[in-house]
Design a protein around this motif. Sequence first.
Motif, PDB file in Angstrom:
ATOM      1  N   ASN A  61       0.847  -1.194   0.000  1.00  0.00           N
ATOM      2  CA  ASN A  61       0.000   0.000   0.000  1.00  0.00           C
ATOM      3  C   ASN A  61       0.881   1.242   0.000  1.00  0.00           C
ATOM      4  OD1 ASN A  61      -2.096   1.788   0.115  1.00  0.00           O
ATOM      5  ND2 ASN A  61      -2.779   1.211   2.163  1.00  0.00           N
ATOM      6  N   SER A  62       1.558   1.432  -1.087  1.00  0.00           N
ATOM      7  CA  SER A  62       2.358   2.636  -1.356  1.00  0.00           C
ATOM      8  C   SER A  62       3.266   3.042  -0.192  1.00  0.00           C
ATOM      9  CB  SER A  62       1.467   3.801  -1.765  1.00  0.00           C
ATOM     10  OG  SER A  62       0.556   4.105  -0.742  1.00  0.00           O
ATOM     11  N   TYR A  64       2.936   2.505   3.009  1.00  0.00           N
ATOM     12  CA  TYR A  64       2.318   2.671   4.327  1.00  0.00           C
ATOM     13  C   TYR A  64       2.164   1.323   5.054  1.00  0.00           C
ATOM     14  CZ  TYR A  64       1.755   7.568   3.391  1.00  0.00           C
ATOM     15  OH  TYR A  64       2.032   8.884   3.134  1.00  0.00           O
ATOM     16  N   HIS A 104      -0.964   0.777  11.955  1.00  0.00           N
ATOM     17  CA  HIS A 104      -0.626  -0.585  11.529  1.00  0.00           C
ATOM     18  C   HIS A 104       0.835  -0.666  11.108  1.00  0.00           C
ATOM     19  CE1 HIS A 104      -2.530   1.783   8.244  1.00  0.00           C
ATOM     20  NE2 HIS A 104      -1.340   1.594   7.728  1.00  0.00           N
ATOM     21  N   PHE A 164      -6.933  -1.762   6.910  1.00  0.00           N
ATOM     22  CA  PHE A 164      -6.613  -1.575   5.486  1.00  0.00           C
ATOM     23  C   PHE A 164      -6.342  -2.963   4.889  1.00  0.00           C
ATOM     24  CE2 PHE A 164      -6.106   2.435   7.544  1.00  0.00           C
ATOM     25  CZ  PHE A 164      -6.622   3.348   6.641  1.00  0.00           C
ATOM     26  N   GLN A 168      -1.430  -5.242   6.239  1.00  0.00           N
ATOM     27  CA  GLN A 168      -1.256  -4.119   7.166  1.00  0.00           C
ATOM     28  C   GLN A 168      -1.982  -4.399   8.490  1.00  0.00           C
ATOM     29  OE1 GLN A 168      -2.737  -1.239   4.009  1.00  0.00           O
ATOM     30  NE2 GLN A 168      -1.097  -0.016   4.884  1.00  0.00           N
ATOM     31  N   ARG A 198       3.529  13.802  10.351  1.00  0.00           N
ATOM     32  CA  ARG A 198       2.131  13.668   9.932  1.00  0.00           C
ATOM     33  C   ARG A 198       1.752  12.240  10.340  1.00  0.00           C
ATOM     34  NH1 ARG A 198      -0.368  10.001   5.883  1.00  0.00           N
ATOM     35  NH2 ARG A 198      -2.194  11.033   5.065  1.00  0.00           N
ATOM     36  N   ALA A 200      -0.473   9.255  10.354  1.00  0.00           N
ATOM     37  CA  ALA A 200      -1.503   8.752   9.431  1.00  0.00           C
ATOM     38  C   ALA A 200      -2.586   8.002  10.195  1.00  0.00           C
ATOM     39  CB  ALA A 200      -0.855   7.834   8.396  1.00  0.00           C
ATOM     40  N   GLU A 248      -3.803  12.935  10.510  1.00  0.00           N
ATOM     41  CA  GLU A 248      -4.745  12.621   9.432  1.00  0.00           C
ATOM     42  C   GLU A 248      -6.016  12.128  10.110  1.00  0.00           C
ATOM     43  OE1 GLU A 248      -5.168   9.815   5.466  1.00  0.00           O
ATOM     44  OE2 GLU A 248      -4.358   8.998   7.315  1.00  0.00           O
ATOM     45  N   HIS A 316      -1.901  12.708  -1.832  1.00  0.00           N
ATOM     46  CA  HIS A 316      -1.633  11.490  -2.605  1.00  0.00           C
ATOM     47  C   HIS A 316      -2.774  10.478  -2.528  1.00  0.00           C
ATOM     48  CE1 HIS A 316      -0.785  10.565   1.495  1.00  0.00           C
ATOM     49  NE2 HIS A 316      -0.646   9.290   1.222  1.00  0.00           N
ATOM     50  N   ASP A 317      -3.794  10.766  -1.733  1.00  0.00           N
ATOM     51  CA  ASP A 317      -4.930   9.854  -1.613  1.00  0.00           C
ATOM     52  C   ASP A 317      -6.166  10.370  -2.348  1.00  0.00           C
ATOM     53  OD1 ASP A 317      -3.572   8.009   0.018  1.00  0.00           O
ATOM     54  OD2 ASP A 317      -4.048   9.147   1.834  1.00  0.00           O
ATOM     55  N   ARG A 403      -6.585   6.992  -6.686  1.00  0.00           N
ATOM     56  CA  ARG A 403      -5.484   7.718  -6.038  1.00  0.00           C
ATOM     57  C   ARG A 403      -4.296   7.875  -6.974  1.00  0.00           C
ATOM     58  NH1 ARG A 403      -4.855   5.084  -0.139  1.00  0.00           N
ATOM     59  NH2 ARG A 403      -4.144   3.286  -1.320  1.00  0.00           N
ATOM     60  N   ARG A 407      -0.696  10.568  -8.239  1.00  0.00           N
ATOM     61  CA  ARG A 407       0.610  10.001  -7.882  1.00  0.00           C
ATOM     62  C   ARG A 407       1.559   9.950  -9.063  1.00  0.00           C
ATOM     63  NH1 ARG A 407      -1.302   5.106  -3.738  1.00  0.00           N
ATOM     64  NH2 ARG A 407      -2.134   6.517  -2.167  1.00  0.00           N
TER      65      ARG A 407
HETATM   66  C1  NOJ Z   1      -2.670   6.930   5.136  1.00  0.00           C
HETATM   67  C2  NOJ Z   1      -2.059   7.113   3.796  1.00  0.00           C
HETATM   68  O1  NOJ Z   1      -2.128   8.473   3.437  1.00  0.00           O
HETATM   69  C3  NOJ Z   1      -2.762   6.262   2.755  1.00  0.00           C
HETATM   70  O2  NOJ Z   1      -2.118   6.416   1.514  1.00  0.00           O
HETATM   71  C4  NOJ Z   1      -2.801   4.823   3.183  1.00  0.00           C
HETATM   72  O3  NOJ Z   1      -3.598   4.060   2.273  1.00  0.00           O
HETATM   73  C5  NOJ Z   1      -3.409   4.694   4.562  1.00  0.00           C
HETATM   74  N1  NOJ Z   1      -2.741   5.552   5.513  1.00  0.00           N
HETATM   75  C6  NOJ Z   1      -3.353   3.251   5.068  1.00  0.00           C
HETATM   76  O4  NOJ Z   1      -2.040   2.814   5.183  1.00  0.00           O
END
Ligand code: NOJ
Length: 545
Positions: A61-62, A64, A104, A164, A168, A198, A200, A248, A316-317, A403, A407
Amino acid sequence: MADTQWWQHAVGYQIYPRSFFDSNHDGVGDLPGILTKIDYLQSLGIDFVWLSAFYPSGNVNSGYDVTNYRDVASQYGTLADFDRLVTAFHEAGIKVVIDLALNHTSDQHPWFQAALADPQGPYRDYYLWQPATATVQPNNWQSVFGDSAWTYVADQQAAYLHTFAAEQPDLNWRNPAVRHEMVQIIQWWADRGVDGFRFAGVTHLKKRTDFADVTPATAYYEDVADTVTLLADLKPVLVKNHLLAIGEAGGIDPSTAQRWLDPATGFFDLLLEFDHVHFWEQATPKLPVAALRATLSRWQQSLEGTGWNTLFIENHDLPRAVSYYGNDQGEYRRRSAKALGMLYLLMKGTPFIYQGQELGLPNAGFTKIADYRDLDSRRYYQRQRAAGVAEPQILSQLALRSRDNARTPMPWTHQQYGGFSDHEPWLQMAPGVAQINVERESHDPHAVLPFYQQLIRIKKSVPALRSGRYELIDTGDNQLYVYRRTLNGDNWLVVVNMSDQPATTQNFDLTTSELILTNLPVDAASDDRQIQPWEARLYHWRRLE
Ligand code: NOJ
């Protein structure tokens, strides 16, 4: 609330390292790449950067899904590169905020691996487990990606929770050992010179303890407003190191925000909440301007004197603002990108700009599922296909909402791959980058980039635009967004037409005001009550009616 903190007078810029600049030409952006672009960020006028996740990760997941909180993923560089980057940013007068996923880890993280290996060991309770069988999950809880929030582990006859992806697993924030780990991680990065975090996904931290079924199936959080008490152990390390805490915080209401932002009893300095982007999801194709006015004004008014707003329209989301709020076609692309910039940046609060937003970059709008990399988008595609939805319909939804739309690699020049890399990038470029790129925008006075530079300069130099009260001037229509900022009798007025049709101003008088900034050429003969499609004006409006 006083506005004496540095971040209340600052403009932030979010960098998505994977797509910013690729210095070693492997198709993936990296930290040394960011280092070469500090001049650019300085010329934009920003004060701090927020670097999206760059940790070693399972890359599901990018980034995260973190496997090590104390390192840099090798594709992005090394810790030495990170240290050089922080030093260079600081020399340029720019502070550095980094991402920290609190909710996570990756399933590959040593804590989770230890939990799997030894159900009696100390790491088991770092995560959330419930008895289960191969066919019966503990309850109906659903992950944000649309499937069960539980994954069954056969040899333990139990399932673990993941808000998620299954890769994760959620941490158990009621376990003091987990909180202590995070305190140490924060101190470790503070020792490397970072200026803030930040955090998350903080609204997901406090799960119900009864593990009962819930409606809707994603609402398994308990007393979210009270989540700050779970974070209390982390506060001393933030205070001691003077760290900026950004949360966030999707889904919270203004009264929760007031509590979380309270300097004495709260935890955060700034909160990224999504009310103003979420209502759009239910309201395509036409932007409901009245609803946008109501939503943004509610936050502005609720936090007046009780907190401090965070202003953003992209990250980015989310898809690109010019494509979902604005109009990314023809001449309206530039005009609406500038209009949106003026609209949000001059409200009261700390603005964030997401890389490429300052160029008015549009959505990627990919037309083949093979072009998408985002897990969420790919899972959405699979679910919709399984439900029998026609492929073109799914792809048109993704082209609007994925998303990956935001990106795409940053276009620096008109060259191949936008000068981002010599190598084919990990994700295709957005359309039109031969025309929309930093090189070109820097030399064109009518481009979006110089407009953002002006906005930032004005925002930082006019006290009323930093600290003045926000007041909506309700036009009662579905086109105009008009608001005033006032400080000690000094009045500024922002007028934005958020539509493709001309609009007429009625309930305010512009005759005593001076036009300071506009995104259209000013024609002295024109009627100043006619506001052109996507026109934006900033007035110094000295006298009240
Ligand atoms: C916050 C991140 O901005 C997002 O890209 C990601 O999918 C979620 N956390 C879950 O990891």
